[in-house]
Motif scaffolding. Structure first.
Motif, short mmCIF file in Angstrom:
data_model
loop_
_atom_site.label_atom_id
_atom_site.label_comp_id
_atom_site.label_asym_id
_atom_site.label_seq_id
_atom_site.Cartn_x
_atom_site.Cartn_y
_atom_site.Cartn_z
N VAL A 264 -17.50 38.00 48.23
CA VAL A 264 -18.69 38.49 48.93
C VAL A 264 -19.05 37.57 50.08
O VAL A 264 -19.40 38.00 51.18
N SER A 265 -18.98 36.26 49.82
CA SER A 265 -19.28 35.29 50.87
C SER A 265 -18.33 35.44 52.05
O SER A 265 -18.74 35.43 53.21
N ALA B 162 -18.47 39.91 58.25
CA ALA B 162 -19.41 40.88 58.81
C ALA B 162 -20.25 40.24 59.91
O ALA B 162 -20.50 40.84 60.96
N SER B 163 -20.71 39.01 59.67
CA SER B 163 -21.50 38.30 60.68
C SER B 163 -20.67 38.06 61.93
O SER B 163 -21.16 38.19 63.06
N LEU B 164 -19.42 37.70 61.75
CA LEU B 164 -18.52 37.47 62.87
C LEU B 164 -18.32 38.76 63.68
O LEU B 164 -18.36 38.75 64.92
N GLY C 92 -19.58 42.18 68.33
CA GLY C 92 -20.12 43.42 68.87
C GLY C 92 -21.23 43.17 69.89
O GLY C 92 -21.28 43.83 70.93
N ARG C 93 -22.11 42.20 69.58
CA ARG C 93 -23.18 41.88 70.53
C ARG C 93 -22.62 41.29 71.82
O ARG C 93 -23.09 41.60 72.91
N VAL D 58 -15.17 35.84 69.86
CA VAL D 58 -16.11 35.01 69.09
C VAL D 58 -15.35 34.33 67.95
O VAL D 58 -14.52 34.96 67.29
N THR D 59 -15.61 33.05 67.71
CA THR D 59 -14.95 32.31 66.64
C THR D 59 -15.94 32.01 65.52
O THR D 59 -17.16 32.14 65.70
N GLU D 60 -15.40 31.59 64.37
CA GLU D 60 -16.26 31.24 63.23
C GLU D 60 -17.16 30.06 63.57
O GLU D 60 -18.27 29.94 63.06
#
Length: 402
Positions: A105-106, A112-114, A119-120, A183-185
């Protein structure tokens, strides 16, 4: 039926237990059968002893052997299972979820955040491109309008142009933002904040440019409406110029030209149209040869005498009208010396000296008409009359009321 059979069986078992002699014989027979099956012959005395021992302990309670600590613990655990079983299962379930599911899940949440951050950023990059196109179109449009001589001199246009500078500069500044392609982690949080800020700024700038474009649309539409009147004004000015009027006569057109020009600048088509009508009316008068004659009709005044004050000061006016070659009365623009009012009048008073006034008065008293009516003439392409009767001065005074 099953219930009845069960009751009959229970009653039969009870009767066997209550019939003690028969029960003792059955027990004795069972003991003999037990040993006989093993090939042992048992004396009756021993069989009888066994029967007695059976019946002696049959109805006696014998306590079980003492339980050990572990047995008692297990028994207590079993007895209290209703209190601890469900919470324990819950805790174990959570533990298993943390060990097995939480990492997945983590990882999913991080991914998902990435993806959301990417997307933004993509949205911001797309907005920068469309924003730049919108700005370039607006810049071209403003440049075209500024190059238009009519638009450049309109006060409304200047107000709009004053707004375009800050709006376009803000738009250019917003487009200078540097956004990552990927975008990277490590950077997605900062990239997401940067993109969100950029999107907000770009959308605001886009709305401001859209509002400015709407103002330019309105300005263009108004300009298209007023442009024909500017062309007509320029044509009228050229026509008047070609008439070769004296400076004094040409000067009478200037207030009318200024009135139309001001109407064009404020984009008032109705006022521009009315002003051009006045220009054309005056131009037609200037182009037409006219004679100025004393009014001489039965029942109408031909002259007016003015008393200035109780001391006896006086002035004299002959009432006149302008006629074209066909004898039609042509209204002239007259300014009253008494009130300052200027309007077109078919009949107006021209100040003359006392001798001229008296001669006209005597002429009318003779037969009710003024026979010597001619006061002056105006040539074509002129607004100035040459007087043949005695005005007090070269440019006479006029009145509009008597």
């Amino acid at each position: 039926m099953a219930l009845i059979d069960e009751m009959r069986f229970s009653q039969a078992e009870l009767q066997k237990q209550l019939d003690l002699p028969k029960h003792r014989l059955r027990v004795a027979e069972q003991i003999r059968e037990f040993y006989r099956a093993k090939g042992i012959e048992v004396e009756d005395a021993l069989v009888e002893e066994g029967v007695r021992n059976f019946f002696a302990n049959r109805l006696t309670y014998q306590a079980p052997a003492t339980f050990g600590s572990m047995t008692r613990l297990l028994a207590r655990v079993y007895i209290t299972r209703g209190r601890w079983l469900l919470p324990t299962v819950g805790v174990l379930g959570v533990g298993l979820w943390v060990l097995l599911v939480a990492p997945s899940v983590s990882e999913f949440s991080a991914q998902a955040s990435l993806s959301a951050a990417q997307g933004r950023v993509d949205e911001a990059r797309a907005l920068v491109a469309s924003h730049a196109g919108q700005r370039e179109q607006l810049e071209k449009r403003v440049s075209t309008l500024k190059a238009d001589g009519l638009v450049a001199n309109l006060p409304a246009a200047r107000q709009v142009f004053e707004q375009t500078g800050p709006v376009l500069e803000t738009a250019r500044a917003a487009e200078r933002i540097t956004l990552p392609v990927h975008v990277t982690e490590q950077s997605y949080k900062e990239d997401s904040k940067l993109a969100a800020s950029a999107v907000k700024s770009l959308k605001k700038d886009s709305a401001d440019m859209k509002a400015l474009a709407t103002q330019l649309d309105t300005l263009s539409a108004q300009t298209d409406t007023i442009r024909p009147w500017l062309t007509k004004l320029q044509d009228a000015q050229e026509q008047v110029r070609k008439m070769g009027l004296s400076n004094a006569d040409a000067g009478q057109f200037q207030p009318l030209f200024a009135k139309v020009d001001q109407a064009v600048k404020v984009m008032d088509a109705t006022a521009a149209e009315q002003g051009l009508k006045e220009v054309e009316q005056l131009r037609a008068i200037a182009a037409t040869p006219l004679t100025l004659e004393v009014v001489s009709r039965t029942g109408e005044k031909s002259m007016v005498e003015r008393n200035f004050d109780p001391t006896g000061g006086k002035s004299w006016y002959l009432l006149a009208e302008a006629l074209d070659a066909s004898g039609n009365v042509v209204p002239l623009p007259i300014t009253s010396v008494e009130t300052g009012e200027r309007r077109y009048a078919s009949i107006f008073g021209v100040r003359v000296n006392q001798a001229t006034y008296q001669a006209a008065k005597n002429d009318k008293q003779a037969d009710g008409l003024v026979d010597d009516r001619l006061m002056g003439k105006k040539a074509a392409n002129s607004l100035s009359f040459t007087f043949v009767k005695g005005p007090v001065k070269t440019k006479p005074d006029y009145i509009l009321e008597w």
